[in-house]
Design a protein around this motif. Structure first.
Motif, mmCIF file in Angstrom:
data_model
loop_
_atom_site.group_PDB
_atom_site.id
_atom_site.type_symbol
_atom_site.label_atom_id
_atom_site.label_comp_id
_atom_site.label_asym_id
_atom_site.label_seq_id
_atom_site.Cartn_x
_atom_site.Cartn_y
_atom_site.Cartn_z
ATOM 1 N N TYR A 148 -0.342 -3.962 3.055
ATOM 2 C CA TYR A 148 -1.787 -3.957 2.860
ATOM 3 C C TYR A 148 -2.434 -4.865 3.897
ATOM 4 C CZ TYR A 148 -6.238 -5.360 0.705
ATOM 5 O OH TYR A 148 -7.549 -5.656 0.459
ATOM 6 N N THR A 195 -7.306 -1.707 4.861
ATOM 7 C CA THR A 195 -6.738 -0.771 3.887
ATOM 8 C C THR A 195 -7.700 -0.589 2.720
ATOM 9 O OG1 THR A 195 -4.519 -1.559 4.456
ATOM 10 C CG2 THR A 195 -4.754 -0.245 2.454
ATOM 11 N N SER A 245 0.858 -1.180 0.000
ATOM 12 C CA SER A 245 0.000 0.000 0.000
ATOM 13 C C SER A 245 0.895 1.231 0.000
ATOM 14 C CB SER A 245 -0.927 0.014 1.218
ATOM 15 O OG SER A 245 -1.686 1.203 1.259
#
Length: 723
Positions: free
Chosen positions: A543, A548, A86
């Motif tokens: 993530y 998320t 992420s």
């Protein structure tokens, strides 16, 4: 020069209560919508740095190309193989190597960052060729680039992007503007492996060593002693080869591409041929006339009208199969056609060289169309034929009658008559309500028909006597043989903005090409090369499923897909504080997810980097998490985004211009604090909620003390579904 990349990695992880990671740029980043006293924001997560391949170019040149892939550090690639990263934010800078080989920031007035796009590519992706449209946002006109595209998957990662790109607040404002996301949000990517920079830079480093000196093309609008170089607005120099727009007539229905402004209407009328005298052009607002450009012919005189009314009246009012229509075209053979529908007669006047054969084929663009053709030999004999592909074809029984055959000063003029239609389909059928006749023409090297010495193709536009004939655009013009593309609508068209039309366009992306100089042809390009790099620091974290949220792109142009617009110069009698140009655009929130560059309905997050898929929006709506205005120094003042259903000001992004002229604070250049929303507990304003049918308003304000080319007013945003 050999491309280089420098890679850095820190293992510092930012968690609640821990100090933030060190920043790449030694500045304070701010946001525009902080709820408390402090608008300063930092980044979170681990990070790695990537420095692009070298950008090597000379003063006045543009550097605009997809660069080589740069590998993400091997330990990060290994860590996220078969896993998901992420990206929580990034920083950007333009740098060069100093004498010690160290990287140092470059002043904005030496190298201007028009914009950048940087792709992050996952393992499960491929490079595909993309043909850019005539007016693609931040893409060169009509060129082909290799860009990454995700490969489909049927596994658990079928909805996880295999490619991401970063281009929010990506112009001159980019290196000091904040590009971070609040906790629980990020741009997620499966198995990341590389980064691909795509810069558009303009070399404005003055050859004489002054701050903003150096030659400028004649179209530059920068005033004397400006704090910026006029090159930053991509003025169109004489090195750009321009093809004018082309126009035709229409005697029924409506124009597929109407003529959009009064000057072009007059230009269209002048293309009708030497047989029509245009006496005047009137501008009216009349719902009883066809919209846009039309004319009425009486004899050889045309009165042209530009109608601003939103009319539904069709072209050709008063025209019929019994009307009289005339037209003339100049080519290798000059052709004049006069059609008398009431008397079933066509009068054809052909003018060509007297001593060699010449011919005209009607209703065709190439010989392979097998057109009906009239051949005039070097002795004045006339025959009719059906041509074959690159062959003489077959002779037809004669239909035309010779009215006159004269020779003067080596030029033969022959006047013929014939009925509108022939006995078979091999003869071209003339009609007073068929507005345009395409034709091919050729001349030979001897008196009898043989292989041509010259050939070409043309178009003859007919006007109908006494009827309201529309003038339509058939080609919007070209820049370096690439179609211009006229996409203006809404207010930018209502303002008749000069950037909307090829004939009045004098600065912007159609005049900026990779490694092309912006100087005029008679201005030598200074020989010295400079080498710079683009440096990025990407912040990232793991993530976490069900926590998320992936941030997809939301995008809108206030200039409504024209990609850029011109700021007209204010009347000098207007007080300086009031020299502000305003452009507005009204749209639905869903348009930001389905129009323009967006992937559209039912797109795949896995394969389509632009996907925002409005089909997944529930009754709970969509949150905007990050909103950045992209507008250009030196014109940009501010942009505002409103929810028109509630009257709420969603975001105001105001340009902050430099005052000290130090790095990151250069006079005449700026940054733009974005709006960012997140958890109130973390110090953010809560995200606003929108629905596909929410009515939105964008307002862009720019300084109009001087004229400016190529101004942009984009909303570059990231959003998430409310779940």
């Amino acid at each position: 020069a050999t491309a280089i990349a420098t890679l850095f990695l820190s293992s510092l992880l930012f968690v609640a209560g821990a100090p933030p990671p060190p920043q790449m740029n030694n500045i304070e980043y701010t946001i525009a919508n902080a709820p408390g006293d402090s608008n300063v924001r930092g980044y979170r997560g681990e990070y790695f740095d990537i420095v692009s391949p070298v950008l090597r170019y000379r003063y006045s040149e543009v550097f605009w190309v997809m660069q080589e892939e740069m590998p993400i550090p091997a330990d990060i690639v290994k860590r996220y193989n078969n896993s998901i990263m992420s990206v929580t934010g990034y920083e950007f800078d333009v740098v060069r190597k100093n004498a010690a080989g160290e990287l140092e920031s470059v002043p904005c007035y030496e190298h201007y960052n028009h914009h950048y796009i940087v792709y992050m590519r996952g393992r499960d992706s491929k490079m595909v060729k993309m043909q850019t449209s005539a007016r693609s946002a931040h893409m060169p006109m009509g060129q082909t680039w290799d860009i990454p595209e995700g490969l489909p998957s049927n596994g658990e990662d079928a909805d996880i992007p295999a490619v991401q790109y970063f281009s929010e607040g990506n112009g001159n404002e980019g290196r000091r503007s904040y590009h971070g996301y609040p906790s629980e949000y990020g741009q997620i990517i499966a198995s990341p492996v590389s980064v691909i920079p795509n810069p558009m830079m303009i070399n404005t480093k003055s050859p004489d060593g002054s701050r903003t000196g150096g030659p400028l093309p004649r179209t530059s609008q920068a005033p004397p002693n400006a704090t910026y170089s006029g090159l930053v607005e991509c003025p169109c120099s004489t090195r750009v080869k321009r093809g004018p727009p082309q126009y035709g007539t229409q005697a029924a229905g409506k124009c597929a591409k109407p003529v959009l402004h009064v000057d072009a209407c007059m230009a269209a009328a002048t293309q009708l041929g030497p047989g029509i005298n245009v006496t005047r052009t009137e501008t009216v607002s009349d719902p009883t006339l066809p919209p846009a450009c039309s004319l009425v012919v009486a004899g050889n005189t045309a009165t042209v009208t530009y109608n601003t009314a939103a009319s539904s009246v069709p072209c050709g009012a008063g025209a019929s199969n019994t009307s009289v229509a005339t037209g003339q075209a100049s080519s290798l053979v000059n052709v004049r056609v006069s059609i008398d529908g009431a008397h079933n007669q066509v009068l054809l006047t052909l003018t060509g060289p007297a001593s060699v054969w010449f011919g005209v084929g009607f209703g065709a663009t190439v010989m392979a169309d097998h057109p009906y053709t009239i051949i005039v030999d070097g002795n004045g004999g006339v025959e009719e034929r059906t041509l074959a592909d690159h062959a003489a074809g077959t002779a037809l029984p004669p239909l035309v009658k010779v009215v006159s055959n004269t020779v003067a000063s080596g030029v033969r003029t022959i006047i013929l008559t014939r009925p509108l239609a022939g006995p078979t389909a091999a003869y071209y059928k003339f009609s007073p309500i068929s507005p345009t006749i395409q034709f091919i023409d050729a001349v030979g090297s001897g008196p009898t028909l043989a292989y041509h010495a010259k050939r070409t193709a043309g178009e003859l536009n007919l006007v109908v006597a006494g009827a309201r004939t529309c003038l339509c655009m058939t080609s919007s013009g070209t820049f370096n043989n690439i179609p211009f593309g006229e996409n203006c609508w809404g207010e930018v068209l209502a303002q008749q903005n000069s950037a909307c039309f090829a004939e009045t366009f004098n600065g912007g992306l159609p005049c900026c090409y990779h490694l092309q100089s912006l100087l005029d042809e008679d201005q030598p390009i200074p020989p010295a090369y400079d080498e710079i790099y683009m440096r990025f620091r990407f912040y990232y974290e793991d993530y976490i499923p069900d926590r998320t949220k992936n941030l997809f792109r939301l995008f809108w142009m206030t200039e409504t897909w024209q990609n850029e617009y011109d700021v007209p110069k204010a009347d000098p009698t207007v007080p300086p504080s009031e020299r502000v140009h305003e452009l507005t655009s009204m749209f639905k929130f869903g348009d930001m997810m389905s129009a323009g560059m967006s992937g559209g309905w039912n797109c795949s997050f896995r394969t389509d980097v632009n996907c925002a898929d409005p089909s997944r929006v529930t009754s709970k709506g969509v949150n905007i998490i990050y909103a950045a205005a992209h507008c250009h120094a030196p014109a940009c003042i501010e942009m505002e985004l409103y929810n028109m259903d509630t009257g709420q000001l969603v975001c105001r992004n105001r340009a902050v211009y430099g005052v000290t002229d130090q790095i990151y604070d250069e006079i005449g250049f700026m940054h733009i604090p974005p709006c960012v929303w997140g958890s109130a507990a973390d110090g953010w304003q809560p995200p606003p909620v929108f629905h596909l049918d929410t009515n939105m308003l964008s307002i862009a304000r720019t300084n109009s003390t001087y004229k400016h080319y190529g101004v942009m007013a984009f909303w570059q945003m990231r959003g998430a579904y409310v779940v």
